[in-house]
Design an enzyme around this catalytic site. Structure first.
Site, PDB file in Angstrom:
ATOM      1  N   ASP A  83      11.615  -3.842  -6.254  1.00  0.00           N
ATOM      2  CA  ASP A  83      11.284  -2.859  -5.211  1.00  0.00           C
ATOM      3  C   ASP A  83      11.742  -3.295  -3.822  1.00  0.00           C
ATOM      4  OD1 ASP A  83      10.159  -0.757  -6.618  1.00  0.00           O
ATOM      5  OD2 ASP A  83       8.124  -1.560  -6.543  1.00  0.00           O
ATOM      6  N   ARG A 108       4.587  -7.033  -5.509  1.00  0.00           N
ATOM      7  CA  ARG A 108       5.438  -6.922  -4.313  1.00  0.00           C
ATOM      8  C   ARG A 108       5.077  -7.943  -3.229  1.00  0.00           C
ATOM      9  NH1 ARG A 108       7.145  -1.208  -2.060  1.00  0.00           N
ATOM     10  NH2 ARG A 108       8.804  -2.574  -1.321  1.00  0.00           N
ATOM     11  N   ARG A 153      -2.587   2.376  -0.138  1.00  0.00           N
ATOM     12  CA  ARG A 153      -1.975   1.059   0.034  1.00  0.00           C
ATOM     13  C   ARG A 153      -2.507   0.323   1.267  1.00  0.00           C
ATOM     14  NH1 ARG A 153       2.860   0.633  -2.951  1.00  0.00           N
ATOM     15  NH2 ARG A 153       2.573   1.855  -4.841  1.00  0.00           N
ATOM     16  N   HIS A 182       2.257   6.793   0.116  1.00  0.00           N
ATOM     17  CA  HIS A 182       2.626   6.199   1.410  1.00  0.00           C
ATOM     18  C   HIS A 182       2.774   7.345   2.403  1.00  0.00           C
ATOM     19  CE1 HIS A 182       4.705   2.253  -0.135  1.00  0.00           C
ATOM     20  NE2 HIS A 182       3.571   1.941   0.464  1.00  0.00           N
ATOM     21  N   CYS A 280      12.374   5.282   2.499  1.00  0.00           N
ATOM     22  CA  CYS A 280      11.860   4.042   1.907  1.00  0.00           C
ATOM     23  C   CYS A 280      12.904   2.920   1.961  1.00  0.00           C
ATOM     24  CB  CYS A 280      11.469   4.249   0.447  1.00  0.00           C
ATOM     25  SG  CYS A 280      10.159   5.436   0.205  1.00  0.00           S
TER      26      CYS A 280
HETATM   27  N1  ARG Z   1       7.841   1.233  -6.066  1.00  0.00           N
HETATM   28  C1  ARG Z   1       7.553   1.089  -4.681  1.00  0.00           C
HETATM   29  C2  ARG Z   1       6.053   0.970  -4.483  1.00  0.00           C
HETATM   30  O1  ARG Z   1       5.339   1.671  -5.158  1.00  0.00           O
HETATM   31  C3  ARG Z   1       8.105   2.251  -3.896  1.00  0.00           C
HETATM   32  C4  ARG Z   1       7.971   2.091  -2.420  1.00  0.00           C
HETATM   33  C5  ARG Z   1       8.470   3.270  -1.658  1.00  0.00           C
HETATM   34  N2  ARG Z   1       8.542   2.992  -0.297  1.00  0.00           N
HETATM   35  C6  ARG Z   1       8.114   3.787   0.701  1.00  0.00           C
HETATM   36  N3  ARG Z   1       8.366   3.456   1.926  1.00  0.00           N
HETATM   37  N4  ARG Z   1       7.414   4.872   0.445  1.00  0.00           N
HETATM   38  O2  ARG Z   1       5.574   0.213  -3.671  1.00  0.00           O
END
Ligand code: ARG
Length: 287
Positions: A83, A108, A153, A182, A280
């Site tokens: 990612d 991550r 998040r 997000h 992203c």
């Molecule tokens: N797979 C990543 C996650 O879930 C995707 C992140 C997407 N990034 C963003 N800026 N929305 O963290």
């Protein structure tokens, strides 16, 4: 004699003048892109991913920024961090100050220090976050104000940390739809010049209280449809004039054209398997 009816009609339909400002971005080539874990509803480990296609789509995005005259720096992709292509999550950079990311999920978490190190190595002043936040995924600068997402998040405690660090106003917005986990999947900053702020957003992605905050602050906003949002159309990147938008966000493309933007569809369908689009992949560096 001037016909006033006609005059007001012309004023009402003339699009606002749009102005591009030079941008400085950080991106990460998706050399190690895959979907090997699931941390958002878009990710499905059993679905095949095509890394060459991901790289090709990413390169089109990169070349688009260069063609518009923007500066794009690159961070080395690290093996085992699929990612990392989603550079927007790597930090928040304003006034040359870097507020590091601190990722929610262990998969991550190593990315935070890697992005922070890149900035330190390039002479930026960095501040290691104490609170969980996913960078520009959830923290967007509009005018002089940060809009900051929470719900999936980023921890609201980081909103306070960001305000203390930057001395700027931070407005908390609560996300309620897991598909738009997000802030940058639910809201897009089209014009960030103070006094000319313009955003597009999908109201239903926010709690009723946050919808009210947005309606009050941005009465002029572009309202994105469910179809636009599901295409991750709000994960758009604007330089004030040119806007990269997912080709499938049909209503949004039309609405932006009507508002005087030059819309440039760039397909990011392969990266969508990871739950991300153009924004992203793009971290803005504001020095
Ligand atoms: N797979 C990543 C996650 O879930 C995707 C992140 C997407 N990034 C963003 N800026 N929305 O963290």
């Amino acid at each position: 004699m001037t016909d006033l009816t006609q005059l007001s009609e012309v004023t009402a339909t003339s699009p606002t003048e749009r102005t591009a400002t030079p941008r400085h971005y950080l991106m990460c080539r998706p050399d190690h892109f895959t979907v090997s874990y699931e941390i958002n509803p878009w990710m499905d480990k059993t679905r095949l991913t095509d890394r060459d296609l991901a790289v090709a789509q990413w390169e089109t995005l990169y070349e688009t920024y260069l063609a518009w005259g923007h500066t794009v720096d690159l961070i080395d992709p690290a093996p085992g961090l699929p990612d990392m292509v989603f550079a927007a999550n790597g930090a928040t950079v304003v006034d040359g100050l870097v507020y590091s990311a601190k990722f929610r999920y262990p998969e991550r978490q190593p990315e935070g220090p890697l992005y922070e190190k890149w900035f330190a190595d390039h002479g930026y002043m960095t501040q290691t976050a104490a609170e969980v936040n996913e960078g520009e995924g959830d923290i967007l600068l509009v005018g002089d104000t940060f809009l900051a997402g929470t719900g999936f998040r980023t921890d609201p405690a980081s909103h306070g940390e960001l305000a203390r660090l930057t001395g700027r106003e931070v407005v908390t917005l609560e996300l309620v739809d897991p598909r738009f986990y997000h802030l940058d999947t639910a809201l897009s900053v089209l014009d960030s010049r103070p006094g000319h702020e313009l955003v597009a957003y999908h109201p239903q992605a926010f709690s009723p209280a946050s919808q009210a905050v947005l309606a009050e602050r941005y009465p002029d906003a572009v309202m994105a449809t469910e179809a636009d949002a599901v295409a991750l159309g709000l994960n758009a990147v604007s330089d004030g004039l040119h806007v990269v938008v997912a080709p499938a966000a049909v209503d949004l493309k039309a609405a932006l054209t009507e508002r005087g933007f030059e819309v440039h569809p760039v397909a990011t369908t392969e990266l969508l398997k990871g739950g991300g689009g153009a924004k992203c992949c793009t971290l803005e560096i504001r020095s």
